[in-house]
Design a protein around this motif. Structure first.
Motif, PDB file in Angstrom:
ATOM      1  N   PHE A 189       0.813  -1.291  -0.030  1.00  0.00           N
ATOM      2  CA  PHE A 189       0.142   0.045   0.040  1.00  0.00           C
ATOM      3  C   PHE A 189       0.799   1.380   0.107  1.00  0.00           C
ATOM      4  O   PHE A 189       0.403   2.344  -0.507  1.00  0.00           O
ATOM      5  N   THR A 223      -5.412  -5.280  -3.790  1.00  0.00           N
ATOM      6  CA  THR A 223      -4.317  -5.679  -2.953  1.00  0.00           C
ATOM      7  C   THR A 223      -4.847  -6.260  -1.410  1.00  0.00           C
ATOM      8  O   THR A 223      -4.616  -7.192  -0.841  1.00  0.00           O
ATOM      9  N   PHE A 274      -6.783  -9.304  -1.709  1.00  0.00           N
ATOM     10  CA  PHE A 274      -5.828 -10.265  -2.115  1.00  0.00           C
ATOM     11  C   PHE A 274      -5.148 -10.905  -0.996  1.00  0.00           C
ATOM     12  O   PHE A 274      -4.811 -12.193  -0.767  1.00  0.00           O
ATOM     13  N   ARG A 275      -4.682  -9.963  -0.027  1.00  0.00           N
ATOM     14  CA  ARG A 275      -3.781 -10.283   0.878  1.00  0.00           C
ATOM     15  C   ARG A 275      -4.490 -10.518   2.247  1.00  0.00           C
ATOM     16  O   ARG A 275      -3.845 -11.335   2.966  1.00  0.00           O
ATOM     17  N   TRP A 276      -5.762  -9.923   2.498  1.00  0.00           N
ATOM     18  CA  TRP A 276      -6.147  -9.947   3.981  1.00  0.00           C
ATOM     19  C   TRP A 276      -7.307 -11.161   4.138  1.00  0.00           C
ATOM     20  O   TRP A 276      -8.159 -11.300   3.345  1.00  0.00           O
ATOM     21  N   SER A 314      -6.596 -14.381  -1.551  1.00  0.00           N
ATOM     22  CA  SER A 314      -6.575 -14.742  -2.662  1.00  0.00           C
ATOM     23  C   SER A 314      -7.585 -15.671  -3.352  1.00  0.00           C
ATOM     24  O   SER A 314      -7.974 -15.831  -4.313  1.00  0.00           O
ATOM     25  N   ASP A 315      -8.325 -16.539  -2.373  1.00  0.00           N
ATOM     26  CA  ASP A 315      -9.065 -17.563  -2.936  1.00  0.00           C
ATOM     27  C   ASP A 315     -10.529 -17.101  -2.951  1.00  0.00           C
ATOM     28  O   ASP A 315     -11.424 -17.778  -3.145  1.00  0.00           O
ATOM     29  N   ALA A 345     -14.155 -12.795  -5.930  1.00  0.00           N
ATOM     30  CA  ALA A 345     -12.609 -13.184  -5.833  1.00  0.00           C
ATOM     31  C   ALA A 345     -12.024 -11.703  -6.006  1.00  0.00           C
ATOM     32  O   ALA A 345     -12.612 -10.879  -6.697  1.00  0.00           O
ATOM     33  N   ASP A 394     -10.068 -10.983  -8.080  1.00  0.00           N
ATOM     34  CA  ASP A 394     -10.193 -10.423  -9.632  1.00  0.00           C
ATOM     35  C   ASP A 394     -11.001  -9.239 -10.047  1.00  0.00           C
ATOM     36  O   ASP A 394     -10.899  -8.656 -10.924  1.00  0.00           O
ATOM     37  N   ALA A 431      -8.670 -19.924  -7.050  1.00  0.00           N
ATOM     38  CA  ALA A 431      -9.533 -19.230  -6.963  1.00  0.00           C
ATOM     39  C   ALA A 431     -10.800 -19.683  -7.594  1.00  0.00           C
ATOM     40  O   ALA A 431     -11.970 -19.397  -7.917  1.00  0.00           O
ATOM     41  N   TYR A 445     -12.739 -23.490  -5.891  1.00  0.00           N
ATOM     42  CA  TYR A 445     -13.587 -23.007  -4.854  1.00  0.00           C
ATOM     43  C   TYR A 445     -14.821 -22.924  -5.489  1.00  0.00           C
ATOM     44  O   TYR A 445     -15.785 -23.906  -5.259  1.00  0.00           O
ATOM     45  N   ASP A 494       2.798 -13.462   0.056  1.00  0.00           N
ATOM     46  CA  ASP A 494       1.656 -13.281   1.152  1.00  0.00           C
ATOM     47  C   ASP A 494       0.282 -13.458   0.411  1.00  0.00           C
ATOM     48  O   ASP A 494      -0.488 -12.465   0.015  1.00  0.00           O
ATOM     49  N   TYR A 495      -0.006 -14.625   0.113  1.00  0.00           N
ATOM     50  CA  TYR A 495      -1.531 -15.056  -0.415  1.00  0.00           C
ATOM     51  C   TYR A 495      -1.563 -16.712   0.101  1.00  0.00           C
ATOM     52  O   TYR A 495      -0.753 -17.169   0.768  1.00  0.00           O
TER      53      TYR A 495
END
Lengths: 288, 327, 406
Positions: free
Chosen positions: A265, B139, B142-144, B150-151, B246, B248, C121, C124, C189-190
């Motif tokens: 970020f 972001t 995707f990361r949190w 990401s899934d 997602a 995306d 992704a 799922y 980080d994913y």
């Protein structure tokens, strides 16, 4: 602690110079031509691929570093002459969309020519080892990059600000009709500037390749980072781009080390903050 | 004191009602009857996607075609409302009467601060800052982990007043059609209102509008929030259709895709974005079965459009129509 | 520098792909050729293949597709008296497009079975979709732990590839037994990056072994230097990394160029050092330990035959994705054979797949009835020189590793 700081400062300098190498071409093109070249990342990647093929053939890092920009200069010149020059008087958005279209086209063409796999590029043999900094080994190629970045900046700045050609370029951007009236071939100048920008992108691609690797998708990754650097530095201001690279390089490097959760970020936050600061209190059309 | 009548107010509007509502009504009625005439469930799913992206493209056009603001981060609102739906439905209740209003509100609420900041810039800078905001959202998604990471997040079957609904493709199809119809009515209402015409003035010459006494920023913010809200509606539709969200959906490639939809169809024309959505999705679906170089085609589309057909298909049609009427 | 393997890309053999090898086994399949055999009377069996052929995972998808095509061209192209037809669609590694293509295959093309998908992704929502559409799906990727658990098991979805936990868990045990005590874990980080490191941690941190630090850069990080400085500072005796693709190339290269490799042992999730990263990593990858459900150098007759045929057919080195495609196709073919080419219902097909017990280039596999996840061997590998190429050789094997699916 001191060693940690030294290492991270060196890292941030290297990263900054990498960013600057990428940003220089774009900044130049916008500053002088007022054209946002979103195909910049594609030229970067093209330079890397061409460099790689040249290296495979000649096993010379330097030869690759010369052929890469040669090709991107030619293609950039062709792009400008055949297409882009009609867009100088059109809205900014139109140029953005045009060059973005070319970026997509180039990306797929490169995939067709070089495949989808990841390739590595070698550092020049003279600089493939590491230098001892304290009890930390630092790859000497990265130190070389710092030197290259500073040299390129100085050389480009001098060329634009202190030479006759540079003056001619600046004049033709400020008032092309007048300069044309004085008998100079303004069209050729513009083509030359654009091609120079893409040439810089191409050589940057090869120079950065030992660190970034070469693969499809790198073009857009680089484009995004470059756009941010150039926007923060003030579009078209290569000195600004230099300082912006240093700022972003430092914030990213220290951000990664100290605030890893928020690392991605940081770069956007910096850009948003700088943009808003510049625009505060002014009408939006006047932000420069 | 009433603001003075501005330059574009005198533009004739009567004809455009015909050219907009007639074809639109024909299309909607055809689509309404299609399933009973044998439209396969797969084609229904394609139509649902086209309708969803039509709403998204129409909402972007409010910014692009009518206010003249080129946003490269519109996917942000599409994603935010979708994620709100997913999070509410999976962690609280899948009751539509709860998830839909809150999700729309989330998109609108996000648009306020983002819009307030973004409209302080214009042109390329506006593009970059909207892009930056959308990338930050991407972001984060995707990361949190609490946003699914990401899934992504699976959306449970929606419920209305406690009963599971939208279980069949057809049911969803008609619902999507209904939402699309309502969105069109509302959006066209906005476009043809005083507000909409002021936006056109801002697009043509912002400085003059400011000089004429309009609070330009307030109008721009209004356009931004409206665009975001309808983008949010599209996001909810999409999340309920795929039963999944997602990261995306916040990616810049989606923003670019919507942008090309608006441009192909014709920005600033009421039916343009709908035509564009239809063409882009059909093309993407059909072509990617034959070639993996869909990017090449998209790039060529961009180039050809901007070089030769800036006004898009709707623009070309309008020009032909106008030329015919003149002769 | 290893060879320029562009053999996997460029050739567009798409869409309707008929396993119609008329003359000579092992030849590549003709693009869009329609096979109309005089002999076969019944309708062909349609296998819908979903793979990322454009976008981020394009090279993985190409390898996977090669593996699938190779299996169907190796075996008889007919099951009983029906020919097998592959209908291939591109997911672009994006859920929106991937689901759209899945709907097309299931609802418009009426395929008998679905095969493929790499991106979790897409995995799922696709699992839910096949559950609703009641269509059997065998995935060759989608390794996220959460996709195949006891709680969300449905009879239509099967995973023939691996779960992240399955691959990384044995490594913790193995490295612990080897005597490493201080590990620094790092990964993107994913989901994949995190899950793999967590699985490793759990089995490594027993007795007196512990984790002395961690770094999780964003996916796609170009410059790992700040993190490498962190690693140096933490003074571990082992670094466990779970990068893949271009991240893996860069991380390993930079790990070496900063002199860390000499001092601290590097180990990782198999994708860190796999056949597709070796051309770019070169010498830097030599000696690195990793864990995965396959190794190029796995010394079994089946694997040796597979590697040889693949290299001959595609003039390229097979990767774990190629094997994944091949094994997925094997599962499908084996089940279809046991059914004698008749698929009375999807439920019968599902039972047939569930009963799979087949020997593959990766070793013997079967499916866990509680999760429909594959039960298979996991191999601890080391990168070593094999002639003038780099390949993974097997150091240890863990038999029949089963993901608990808790």
């Amino acid at each position: 602690m001191a060693e940690f700081l030294t290492i991270q400062t060196l890292n941030s300098l290297v990263y900054s110079m990498l960013l600057f190498l990428l940003a220089l071409g774009l900044s130049l093109t916008f500053g002088l031509l007022r054209v946002v070249n979103l195909a910049h990342g594609a030229f970067f990647l093209l330079g890397a691929y061409v460099g790689l093929s040249t290296w495979r053939y000649t096993h010379s890092f330097v030869a690759a570093a010369l052929v890469a920009p040669a090709i991107t200069v030619v293609i950039g010149a062709l792009l400008e002459k055949l297409w882009l020059m009609r867009f100088y008087l059109r809205a900014e958005l139109d140029q953005v969309i045009l060059t973005f279209g070319f970026a997509l086209v180039f990306a797929d063409i490169m995939k067709m020519l070089w495949g989808k796999d990841i390739h590595g590029a070698p550092a020049p043999p003279a600089f493939s080892d590491a230098v001892q900094v304290g009890n930390f080994a630092f790859p000497s190629y990265r130190l070389v990059l710092i030197g290259v970045g500073v040299t390129l900046f100085t050389a480009t700045w001098l060329a634009i600000e202190r030479t006759r050609i540079g003056a001619l370029i600046r004049a033709s951007v400020a008032d092309r009709v007048m300069v044309a009236g004085l008998g100079f071939n303004v069209h050729f100048l513009f083509t030359a500037i654009f091609a120079f920008g893409t040439g810089l992108a191409g050589v940057a691609g090869w120079l950065a390749a030992p660190i970034t690797g070469i693969y499809p998708g790198l073009d857009f990754e680089v484009l995004i980072t470059t756009l941010i650097v150039v926007v923060v530095g003030g579009l078209g201001n290569i000195t600004g781009a230099f300082w912006a690279s240093l700022l972003i390089g430092a914030s990213e490097t220290y951000g990664k080390a100290l605030l890893p959760e928020f690392a991605s970020f940081v770069i956007f936050g910096v850009m948003a903050a700088v943009l808003l600061f510049r625009s505060w209190g002014r009408d939006e059309e006047e932000v420069e | 004191m009433k603001p003075p009548v501005h330059p574009l107010a005198k533009r004739p509007q009567a004809r455009s009602q015909w050219t907009v509502w007639l074809p639109l009504t024909v299309v909607i009625i055809t689509l309404l009857l299609a399933p009973s005439l044998g439209m396969s469930s797969f084609v229904q799913s394609l139509i649902i996607e086209i309708l969803t992206f039509s709403i998204l493209a129409l909402s972007l056009d409010i910014l692009l075609g009518y206010t003249g603001l080129v946003s490269f981060g519109h996917a942000a609102f599409f994603a935010v409302s979708g994620y709100a739906t997913a999070i509410l439905a999976s962690r609280w209740t899948p009751e539509l009467l709860v998830t839909v209003p809150i999700s729309i509100a989330c998109a609108a609420a996000l648009a306020l601060p983002l819009g307030w900041l973004s409209i302080r810039l214009s042109g390329f800078y506006f593009l970059m800052i909207t892009f930056a905001f959308a990338q930050m959202i991407y972001t984060a998604a995707f990361r949190w982990k609490w946003l699914g990471g990401s899934d992504g997040i699976i959306v449970p079957t929606p419920q209305l007043l406690g009963h599971p609904v939208l279980q069949s493709r057809e049911a969803f199809y008609y619902t999507a059609l209904g939402v699309f119809g309502i969105a069109c009515v509302l959006l066209y209402g906005v476009i043809r209102s005083q507000f909409g015409r002021t936006l056109l003035g801002i697009r043509e010459n912002t400085r003059r509008m400011r000089a004429l006494g309009y609070n330009v920023r307030r109008y721009k913010l209004g356009a931004f929030v409206i665009a975001a809200t309808f983008g949010g509606v599209a996001g909810i539709l999409n999340a309920q259709f795929n039963l999944f969200v997602a990261p995306d959906s916040a990616h810049w490639s989606l923003s670019a895709l919507v942008l090309v939809m608006v441009l192909i169809g014709g920005s600033g024309y009421p039916l343009g974005p709908i035509i564009g959505a239809f063409i882009v999705i059909s093309l993407q679906h059909w072509l990617s079965s034959y070639t993996e170089y869909w990017g090449l085609v998209l790039g060529i589309l961009f180039i050809v459009l901007i070089t030769g057909a800036r006004e898009g298909i709707a623009g070309i049609t309008a020009a032909l129509w106008g030329a015919r009427r003149m002769s | 520098m290893a060879d320029d393997t562009t053999g996997n890309s460029g050739r567009l053999t798409r869409r309707r792909l008929l396993a119609a090898t008329a003359a000579g086994g092992g030849t590549l399949l003709a693009p869009r050729a329609l096979f109309a055999p005089a002999i076969a009377q019944s309708a062909p069996i349609k296998v819908g293949v979903l793979a990322p052929l454009s976008g981020v995972y394009a090279s993985l998808g190409a390898n996977k597709l090669n593996g699938i095509k190779m299996l169907f061209s190796e075996k008889s192209t007919k099951v009983a008296d029906r020919s097998v037809e592959l209908v291939i669609e591109d997911t672009e590694a994006k859920p929106q497009e991937g689901l759209r293509k899945a709907r097309k295959l299931v609802e418009q093309d009426n395929v008998d079975i679905l095969l493929g998908v790499i991106s979790s992704a897409i995995g799922y929502p696709l699992k839910d979709y096949v559950g609703r559409a009641k269509k059997v799906w065998v995935t060759t990727g989608a390794a996220a732990d959460g996709i195949f658990k006891k709680a969300n098991n449905n009879p239509y979805a099967f995973r023939a590839s691996l779960s992240t936990w399955q691959a990384n868990s044995p490594m913790g045990t193995w490295l612990g037994e080897k005597g490493y005590k201080r590990v620094f874990t790092t990964g993107p980080d994913y989901a994949m990056g995190r899950e793999s490191l967590e699985a490793f941690d759990k089995t490594f941190e027993v007795k007196d072994a512990k984790r002395v630090g961690g770094a999780y850069p964003p996916l796609g990080t170009t410059d790992f230097a700040p993190y490498l400085a962190e690693i140096k500072r933490a003074e571990p005796d082992l670094v466990y990394a779970s990068y893949a693709g271009s991240d893996a190339v860069r991380f390993v290269q930079q790990y070496v160029s900063f002199g860390l490799k000499a001092a601290i042992k590097l180990a990782g999730y198999g994708y860190l050092v796999e056949e597709d990263t070796f051309p770019a990593q070169g010498e830097a990858a030599d000696g690195v330990y990793s864990t995965l459900n396959w190794a190029y150098g796995l010394d079994t007759p089946l694997n040796k035959a597979f590697v040889a045929s693949y290299r001959k057919a595609y003039n390229a080195i097979p990767t774990v994705d190629s094997v994944a495609g091949y094994v997925g196709a094997q599962v499908v073919w084996d089940a279809l054979n046991r059914l004698g080419g008749k698929i009375p219902s999807q439920e019968d097909l599902s039972k047939a797949i569930a009963a799979t017990k087949v020997d593959t280039p990766r070793g013997p596999i079967s499916f866990d009835p509680e999760t429909n996840n594959v039960i298979q061997n996991i191999y601890i590998r080391e990168v070593a020189k094999d002639g003038n190429e780099l390949h993974n050789k097997v150091l240890a094997k863990y038999d029949a590793v089963r993901d608990p699916g808790a």
